[in-house]
Enzyme design. Structure first.
Site, PDB file in Angstrom:
ATOM      1  N   ASP A 124      85.825-142.681   2.275  1.00  0.00           N
ATOM      2  CA  ASP A 124      84.170-142.566   2.859  1.00  0.00           C
ATOM      3  C   ASP A 124      83.053-143.382   3.004  1.00  0.00           C
ATOM      4  O   ASP A 124      82.045-142.761   3.724  1.00  0.00           O
ATOM      5  CB  ASP A 124      83.805-140.954   3.192  1.00  0.00           C
ATOM      6  CG  ASP A 124      85.979-140.065   3.970  1.00  0.00           C
ATOM      7  OD1 ASP A 124      86.388-141.437   5.134  1.00  0.00           O
ATOM      8  OD2 ASP A 124      85.592-139.430   3.603  1.00  0.00           O
TER       9      ASP A 124
ATOM     10  N   ARG B 190      83.967-136.325  -1.551  1.00  0.00           N
ATOM     11  CA  ARG B 190      82.649-137.858  -1.396  1.00  0.00           C
ATOM     12  C   ARG B 190      81.619-137.176  -1.749  1.00  0.00           C
ATOM     13  O   ARG B 190      80.272-138.164  -2.127  1.00  0.00           O
ATOM     14  CB  ARG B 190      81.539-137.739   0.304  1.00  0.00           C
ATOM     15  CG  ARG B 190      83.258-137.507   1.088  1.00  0.00           C
ATOM     16  CD  ARG B 190      82.479-137.749   2.699  1.00  0.00           C
ATOM     17  NE  ARG B 190      81.955-138.814   2.507  1.00  0.00           N
ATOM     18  CZ  ARG B 190      80.584-139.428   3.409  1.00  0.00           C
ATOM     19  NH1 ARG B 190      80.756-138.572   4.462  1.00  0.00           N
ATOM     20  NH2 ARG B 190      79.923-140.507   4.024  1.00  0.00           N
TER      21      ARG B 190
ATOM     22  N   HIS C 195      78.137-132.604  12.855  1.00  0.00           N
ATOM     23  CA  HIS C 195      76.581-133.347  12.078  1.00  0.00           C
ATOM     24  C   HIS C 195      75.919-134.369  13.043  1.00  0.00           C
ATOM     25  O   HIS C 195      76.693-134.239  14.453  1.00  0.00           O
ATOM     26  CB  HIS C 195      76.780-135.097  11.820  1.00  0.00           C
ATOM     27  CG  HIS C 195      77.179-135.129   9.554  1.00  0.00           C
ATOM     28  ND1 HIS C 195      78.060-135.962   9.551  1.00  0.00           N
ATOM     29  CD2 HIS C 195      77.218-134.539   8.662  1.00  0.00           C
ATOM     30  CE1 HIS C 195      78.399-135.911   8.051  1.00  0.00           C
ATOM     31  NE2 HIS C 195      77.595-134.913   7.547  1.00  0.00           N
TER      32      HIS C 195
ATOM     33  N   ARG D  40      77.132-128.692   7.456  1.00  0.00           N
ATOM     34  CA  ARG D  40      76.961-130.101   6.184  1.00  0.00           C
ATOM     35  C   ARG D  40      75.819-129.106   5.950  1.00  0.00           C
ATOM     36  O   ARG D  40      76.045-128.325   4.462  1.00  0.00           O
ATOM     37  CB  ARG D  40      77.228-131.232   6.629  1.00  0.00           C
ATOM     38  CG  ARG D  40      78.884-131.364   6.918  1.00  0.00           C
ATOM     39  CD  ARG D  40      79.904-131.547   6.712  1.00  0.00           C
ATOM     40  NE  ARG D  40      81.324-131.910   6.762  1.00  0.00           N
ATOM     41  CZ  ARG D  40      81.945-132.738   7.060  1.00  0.00           C
ATOM     42  NH1 ARG D  40      81.052-134.191   5.935  1.00  0.00           N
ATOM     43  NH2 ARG D  40      82.629-133.285   7.791  1.00  0.00           N
TER      44      ARG D  40
ATOM     45  N   CYS E 125      77.785-143.802  12.098  1.00  0.00           N
ATOM     46  CA  CYS E 125      78.274-143.011  10.956  1.00  0.00           C
ATOM     47  C   CYS E 125      78.179-144.696   9.754  1.00  0.00           C
ATOM     48  O   CYS E 125      77.997-144.430   8.577  1.00  0.00           O
ATOM     49  CB  CYS E 125      79.411-142.393  10.851  1.00  0.00           C
ATOM     50  SG  CYS E 125      79.597-140.812  11.847  1.00  0.00           S
TER      51      CYS E 125
END
Length: 264
Positions: free
Chosen positions: A57, A82, A157, A128, A257
């Site tokens: 990612d 991540r 997000h 998040r 993103c």
């Protein structure tokens, strides 16, 4: 930006990810290169960070830092898969001459949940980024922060539900687009008060990741499926620029993103 050379959907940390469905790193790289080249064709400078094996990612660079006036607030990921990305980006900033860098104490997924309007930093929470990270961002970046609560897990997000069309200047306020249904009732009232002329997206726009867009104040780079939103943006004088991000969407990502915006 970070080339998705090691892209894969090996785990599920958002509702869009399904490890049982095939994902192609080759196709992701092809789409990513077209996105990168689109930015360059519009006159923007694109810096790249080398991808790291085992971090599928890492392509989603927006989650790795927030930069305002050359000051860098790094990231701290909620998902352990991540977590290692944060230090790779920190080193990139150091190696490229940035000296005012702070790594957060709170969970903070950077531009995934932070959107700079030129006047205030809109800050998302709910899935998040920790609410306490909003105060930390204000202290580190020295800009006022407005907290917004996300309530739909598909829009985990802030950058999946809102983006800045044009930053504020001395002569005009900031202009944004957002999907109201992604936010709590109180946050919707805040957005309506701060941005009464915002472009409002519908469900089809949101589901196609149309709000995961990047605008330079004139050109708006957004997914090819977001045709309804593109029409509304054109009616407001913006120039929609379509890209295909269908492979990257399998991991819950879109143009924004993939893009960490550096404001020197």
């Amino acid at each position: 930006m970070c080339e998705p050379r090691h892209f894969a959907v090996e785990y599920a940390i958002n509702p869009w990810m399904d490890p049982t469905k095939p994902a192609s790193a080759e196709r992701a790289v092809e789409q990513w290169k077209k996105l990168r080249d689109t930015y360059r064709s519009l006159g923007h400078t694109v810096e790249e960070i080398a991808p790291v094996p085992g971090l599928p990612d890492m392509v989603f660079a927006a989650n790795s830092g927030t930069v305002v006036d050359g000051r860098v607030l790094g990231s701290r990921f909620r998902a352990p898969q991540r977590a290692a990305e944060a230090d790779h980006f920190r080193r990139w900033f150091v190696e490229h001459g940035y000296r005012d860098i702070v790594m957060p104490a709170q969970i903070n997924e950077a531009e995934g949940d932070f959107a700079w309007t030129g006047q205030v930093l809109l800050a998302g929470t709910g899935f998040r980024t920790d609410p306490a990270a909003h105060a930390e961002a204000q202290e580190v970046l020295g800009v006022p922060v407005v907290s917004l609560r996300l309530t739909d897990p598909r829009y985990y997000h802030l950058d999946t539900a809102l983006f800045v069309l044009a930053e504020a200047t001395e002569s005009r306020p900031a202009h944004i687009a957002y999907y109201p249904e992604a936010f709590s009732a109180g946050s919707r009232r805040v957005l309506a008060r701060l941005f009464p002329d915002a472009v409002l997206a519908d469900t089809a726009d949101a589901e196609s990741f149309g709000l995961n867009a990047v605008s330079d104040g004139r050109n708006v780079v957004l997914p090819v499926e977001a045709t309804g939103l593109a029409d509304r943006l054109a009616a407001h004088g913006y120039e929609p620029v379509f890209v295909d991000i269908s492979e990257l969407r399998k991991a819950g990502g879109g143009p924004k993103c993939c893009t960490l915006e550096i404001r020197k």
